[in-house]
Write a protein that holds these residues in place. Structure first.
Motif, short mmCIF file in Angstrom:
data_model
loop_
_atom_site.label_atom_id
_atom_site.label_comp_id
_atom_site.label_asym_id
_atom_site.label_seq_id
_atom_site.Cartn_x
_atom_site.Cartn_y
_atom_site.Cartn_z
N GLY A 1 0.81 -1.21 0.00
CA GLY A 1 0.00 0.00 0.00
C GLY A 1 0.84 1.27 0.00
N ARG A 2 0.18 2.38 -0.18
CA ARG A 2 0.91 3.66 -0.26
C ARG A 2 1.51 4.06 1.08
NH1 ARG A 2 -1.26 9.01 0.35
NH2 ARG A 2 -3.06 8.94 1.69
N PHE A 3 0.89 3.68 2.18
CA PHE A 3 1.43 4.02 3.49
C PHE A 3 2.67 3.17 3.81
CE2 PHE A 3 -3.12 5.26 4.67
CZ PHE A 3 -2.90 6.57 4.34
N GLU A 4 2.64 1.91 3.44
CA GLU A 4 3.75 1.02 3.74
C GLU A 4 5.01 1.43 2.97
OE1 GLU A 4 4.21 -3.67 4.68
OE2 GLU A 4 3.14 -3.15 2.86
N GLU A 5 4.85 2.02 1.82
CA GLU A 5 5.98 2.46 1.00
C GLU A 5 6.55 3.79 1.49
OE1 GLU A 5 4.52 2.67 -2.99
OE2 GLU A 5 4.09 0.55 -3.09
N ALA A 6 5.83 4.50 2.32
CA ALA A 6 6.23 5.84 2.77
C ALA A 6 7.36 5.77 3.79
CB ALA A 6 5.04 6.56 3.38
N LYS A 7 8.22 6.80 3.77
CA LYS A 7 9.29 6.90 4.77
C LYS A 7 8.70 7.22 6.13
CE LYS A 7 12.86 8.44 1.59
NZ LYS A 7 13.75 9.56 1.24
N LYS A 8 7.77 8.16 6.15
CA LYS A 8 7.10 8.57 7.40
C LYS A 8 5.65 8.90 7.10
CE LYS A 8 9.99 8.88 10.92
NZ LYS A 8 9.76 8.23 12.17
N THR B 1 3.54 -1.01 9.02
CA THR B 1 3.48 -2.28 8.31
C THR B 1 2.03 -2.76 8.28
OG1 THR B 1 3.93 -3.54 10.32
CG2 THR B 1 5.82 -3.00 8.95
N GLY B 2 1.69 -3.46 7.21
CA GLY B 2 0.34 -3.97 7.04
C GLY B 2 -0.35 -3.29 5.88
N SER B 3 -1.63 -3.53 5.76
CA SER B 3 -2.40 -2.90 4.69
C SER B 3 -2.64 -1.43 5.04
CB SER B 3 -3.75 -3.62 4.52
OG SER B 3 -4.58 -3.37 5.64
N GLU C 1 -3.71 2.78 8.90
CA GLU C 1 -4.55 3.92 9.29
C GLU C 1 -5.11 3.71 10.69
OE1 GLU C 1 -8.26 6.51 7.53
OE2 GLU C 1 -7.11 5.24 6.19
N LYS C 2 -5.57 2.52 10.99
CA LYS C 2 -6.11 2.21 12.32
C LYS C 2 -5.02 2.32 13.38
CE LYS C 2 -8.63 -1.23 15.04
NZ LYS C 2 -8.39 -0.49 16.22
N MET C 3 -3.81 1.80 13.10
CA MET C 3 -2.70 1.87 14.06
C MET C 3 -2.34 3.32 14.39
SD MET C 3 0.07 -1.13 13.17
CE MET C 3 0.51 -0.41 11.61
N VAL C 4 -2.27 4.16 13.36
CA VAL C 4 -1.90 5.56 13.57
C VAL C 4 -2.97 6.28 14.38
CG1 VAL C 4 -1.45 7.77 12.41
CG2 VAL C 4 -0.45 5.66 11.51
N ARG C 5 -4.23 6.07 14.02
CA ARG C 5 -5.32 6.73 14.74
C ARG C 5 -5.39 6.25 16.19
NH1 ARG C 5 -8.27 9.66 11.36
NH2 ARG C 5 -10.28 9.63 12.36
N ASP C 6 -5.21 4.94 16.41
CA ASP C 6 -5.22 4.39 17.78
C ASP C 6 -4.05 4.96 18.58
OD1 ASP C 6 -7.45 2.90 17.14
OD2 ASP C 6 -6.39 0.99 17.04
N TRP C 7 -2.86 5.03 17.97
CA TRP C 7 -1.69 5.59 18.64
C TRP C 7 -1.97 7.03 19.05
CZ3 TRP C 7 0.91 9.75 16.40
CH2 TRP C 7 2.02 10.21 17.11
#
Length: 71
Positions: A2-9, A29-31, A36-42
């Motif tokens: 996915g586009r997030f997994e390829e991103a540096k930050k 890492t992940g889909s 998105e869920k990990m970032v929002r939960d964090w």
């Protein structure tokens, strides 16, 4: 991949102003949906104000300039 997994930050950005709210400190890492869920939960765990900010925020890839300015 996915586009997030390829991103540096990645981080959270305000929908209206496009201003960066927070930078996710861990490797994504992940889909895209899982990331998105990990970032929002964090971010939710960071403060009690986070819940209100999350209503108007989205997960986004940081630009090269944003990454450099955060180092």
């Amino acid at each position: 991949m996915g586009r997030f997994e390829e991103a540096k930050k990645i981080g959270l950005r305000d929908k209206a102003s496009k201003k960066l709210i927070a930078v996710y400190p861990l490797k994504a890492t992940g889909s895209d949906k899982e990331i998105e869920k990990m970032v929002r939960d964090w971010y939710y765990k960071q403060s009690c104000q986070a819940e209100d900010e999350l209503l108007t925020a989205y997960v986004d890839v940081l630009t090269e300039n944003e990454i450099k300015s955060r180092q």
